[in-house]
Design a protein around this motif. Sequence first.
Motif, mmCIF file in Angstrom:
data_model
loop_
_atom_site.group_PDB
_atom_site.id
_atom_site.type_symbol
_atom_site.label_atom_id
_atom_site.label_comp_id
_atom_site.label_asym_id
_atom_site.label_seq_id
_atom_site.Cartn_x
_atom_site.Cartn_y
_atom_site.Cartn_z
ATOM 1 N N PRO A 588 0.810 -1.228 0.000
ATOM 2 C CA PRO A 588 0.000 0.000 0.000
ATOM 3 C C PRO A 588 0.836 1.269 0.000
ATOM 4 O O PRO A 588 0.306 2.352 -0.288
ATOM 5 N N PHE A 589 2.133 1.150 0.318
ATOM 6 C CA PHE A 589 2.978 2.347 0.393
ATOM 7 C C PHE A 589 3.901 2.472 -0.812
ATOM 8 O O PHE A 589 4.874 3.213 -0.797
ATOM 9 N N HIS A 590 3.579 1.703 -1.847
ATOM 10 C CA HIS A 590 4.187 1.886 -3.158
ATOM 11 C C HIS A 590 3.021 2.105 -4.118
ATOM 12 O O HIS A 590 1.877 2.244 -3.691
ATOM 13 N N ASN A 591 3.268 2.158 -5.398
ATOM 14 C CA ASN A 591 2.200 2.434 -6.354
ATOM 15 C C ASN A 591 2.288 1.430 -7.492
ATOM 16 O O ASN A 591 3.382 1.144 -7.993
ATOM 17 N N ASP A 592 1.138 0.906 -7.900
ATOM 18 C CA ASP A 592 1.102 -0.129 -8.927
ATOM 19 C C ASP A 592 1.540 0.359 -10.296
ATOM 20 O O ASP A 592 1.732 -0.449 -11.208
ATOM 21 N N ASN A 593 1.684 1.655 -10.461
ATOM 22 C CA ASN A 593 2.153 2.200 -11.734
ATOM 23 C C ASN A 593 3.670 2.351 -11.780
ATOM 24 O O ASN A 593 4.211 2.772 -12.809
ATOM 25 N N LEU A 594 4.338 2.022 -10.689
ATOM 26 C CA LEU A 594 5.794 2.113 -10.606
ATOM 27 C C LEU A 594 6.396 0.727 -10.459
ATOM 28 O O LEU A 594 5.780 -0.173 -9.880
ATOM 29 N N VAL A 595 7.616 0.557 -10.952
ATOM 30 C CA VAL A 595 8.265 -0.745 -10.875
ATOM 31 C C VAL A 595 8.506 -1.125 -9.425
ATOM 32 O O VAL A 595 8.653 -0.265 -8.550
ATOM 33 N N ASN A 596 8.540 -2.394 -9.176
ATOM 34 C CA ASN A 596 8.876 -2.902 -7.850
ATOM 35 C C ASN A 596 9.886 -4.029 -8.034
ATOM 36 O O ASN A 596 9.631 -5.180 -7.740
ATOM 37 N N ASP A 597 11.035 -3.649 -8.556
ATOM 38 C CA ASP A 597 12.083 -4.625 -8.820
ATOM 39 C C ASP A 597 13.047 -4.661 -7.651
ATOM 40 O O ASP A 597 12.704 -4.287 -6.535
ATOM 41 N N ALA A 598 14.278 -5.056 -7.894
ATOM 42 C CA ALA A 598 15.225 -5.272 -6.805
ATOM 43 C C ALA A 598 15.576 -4.003 -6.042
ATOM 44 O O ALA A 598 16.102 -4.069 -4.938
ATOM 45 N N THR A 599 15.292 -2.821 -6.604
ATOM 46 C CA THR A 599 15.658 -1.588 -5.912
ATOM 47 C C THR A 599 14.482 -0.661 -5.656
ATOM 48 O O THR A 599 14.654 0.374 -5.032
ATOM 49 N N THR A 600 13.304 -0.976 -6.154
ATOM 50 C CA THR A 600 12.128 -0.111 -5.979
ATOM 51 C C THR A 600 12.503 1.334 -6.299
ATOM 52 O O THR A 600 12.530 2.209 -5.454
ATOM 53 N N SER A 601 12.802 1.585 -7.554
ATOM 54 C CA SER A 601 13.437 2.831 -7.969
ATOM 55 C C SER A 601 12.465 3.930 -8.365
ATOM 56 O O SER A 601 12.897 4.970 -8.844
ATOM 57 N N PHE A 602 11.171 3.731 -8.239
ATOM 58 C CA PHE A 602 10.160 4.725 -8.587
ATOM 59 C C PHE A 602 10.140 5.029 -10.081
ATOM 60 O O PHE A 602 9.712 6.098 -10.491
ATOM 61 N N GLU A 603 10.602 4.095 -10.887
ATOM 62 C CA GLU A 603 10.484 4.253 -12.332
ATOM 63 C C GLU A 603 9.143 3.696 -12.801
ATOM 64 O O GLU A 603 8.516 2.880 -12.126
ATOM 65 N N LEU A 604 8.717 4.139 -13.962
ATOM 66 C CA LEU A 604 7.432 3.713 -14.496
ATOM 67 C C LEU A 604 7.422 2.217 -14.778
ATOM 68 O O LEU A 604 8.399 1.660 -15.271
#
Length: 652
Positions: A588-604
């Motif tokens: 819930p504290f990230h966004n489904d429109n952003l990547v959630n890879d090994a670094t959670t880099s806030f990229e699209l």
Amino acid sequence: MFHKLASNEHLDYLRSRAQRLPNWMRSPLKRLFKTTNQQQTRQYQKWVQQYDTLTPSDVDAIRRHVELLRHKPLLSVVMPVYNPPTWALRAAIESVREQLYPNWELCIADDASPDRHVRALLEESTRDPRIKLVRRAVNGNISAASNSALSLVQGEFVALMDHDDVLASHALYEVVVALNDRSDLDIIYSDEDQIDRRGRRQTPYFKTDWNKELFLGHNLISHLGVYRRSLLESVGGFRLGFEGSQDYDLALRCVESSSPDRIHHIPTVLYHWRRDFGARSFSEATPARCAQAARRAIDEHLQRGRENAVAESHPVLPRWVRVRRKPPTTAPTVTLIVPMLVGTGLPAARARDVLEQTDYPNVELLVVEHESRSTERQSLLQKLSGDPHVRTLTYRGAFNYSAMVNMAARQANGAILGLLSDDIEVINPGWLSEMVSWAVRDDVGAVGAKLVHSDGRVRHGGLALALPGIANPFNDRLRRNAAGYFGRNALVSEVSAVAGACLLVRRSVYEQVGGLDDINLPVTFNDVDLCLKVRRCGYRNIWTPHAELYHHQSGRENSDAHIDNSKDVRAEAAHMLKTWSLELSRDPFHNDNLVNDATTSFELAFPPRRRKPWQDQLAARDHSVIGQPFSKETPVQARIASGSTAADRLHD
């Protein structure tokens, strides 16, 4: 309004710093800023084209879905107007008229605009019976004009809109879908982006779900913000004297009168606000005044809640806010538990340095040794044992990090327990006082710190839940003092989990959840599991950037013989997936429109993880064609990778 300023604060700050440099250094930086902005804009426009542009079939599906909705409340869009460019005002009004959800009204208050073209356009717009207009005899300000617009409202819910911005055509539809899912909602907010004069979208803000601490750093709700009308009436509408941050002040008072479970985030861009198109808003023209109004609104919010805290100008980005919470007058004892992993004796010396470099007045250190035969290690432990604030314990048997910590917790004197890696080095002496000020709060569970590599770049800014990697660090490799994505590296935030390399928790909470899992998670993921158990009991986990420590991890890869990619580590990952499959499927504290890879880099994210509600509706109707029962959730097991890199983040 204040959010419009804050969203670009990090770039504005860097530009202001660049102005102090010699001329020969400014031009390359300006070119760098321009190139970076252009690259980000092109990438976002590509993303918009692929994933956020409605097709004719999407429009048809939305209209069919609207017909099927059980509850179709009247939504009132409130728009204060004062002398905007007529082309921008026309676009704003048309974006409301083009809504795919038809049951709306637009309530406009003209704050005595002197431009006759604006007055004529507003008069023309009232030919649509859904558009209401009130003209103020004298110019007041945006707060007064907003209240005048509120006086026209008949709808059950109120959406706030500026006179030069644009709504996505499915904005009100998404709001009503949320209300059909949850009829008790009081506040709804969405993601947002910016739009230039030619209609090009840029700078998206993909937000977290409700996150009170991040909200106290900047106006997380902002646009699109939708409020239950009765709630707005109960708090008295907008207050004069908070111009430039009037929406923020209103949101603060509404949040107080509602509850977290009645505040809902729609993770999609529903609002486009204009920036740098020739006409500056009040917040853009008077940023210092707006920032001061925001701090005053937050201070009053803290006073109304009787919180022992003050709102200050942020130390890195002065136009943002830091809420400084004060520790108790009598400092509770903190027991720092430091398990010693296999390796050199250097960490033992660092453990002593932690005491010497920390200004917190009441702390003890429990060093847990795992049957070391090293003469050097034994010598250093002997030196530590002479300090009255230090005790050493020996854990016997196979290596089990969780059991080592649990053993120490049972013998701790502190009301607060701190898990601390043996390679931590203090950066700022007030780190522990900052963390304690959060840990003592009744609603807070685990508290984490900003952990920094030896080169000054961030290692951990909290953990984001993810599949298949269980949890990934926020802000990885950012500069220590960087603002990060809309302040996520500089502002206190609620997170799902924090790193066990530096984690504080009240002893009562630790015991309530059963401590670390020393049966199923002896080596890794025990910190994530602990944090999820804490959240399940109703506590919030907090990450603060104002507690900073180095997390060296030098030489650990070769010295920690118990860490590998063995079947044991994979078994622990499998246990996490089995136990926390639902929680790991969406943070819930990230966004489904952003990547959630090994670094959670806030990229699209290409593609985003969120399913559109009209797509869900079609899938629900047509599942028999597919041959499988319809579910909104992607099966977790289908996303599990066979080989995990879980061991790489042991106790991080």
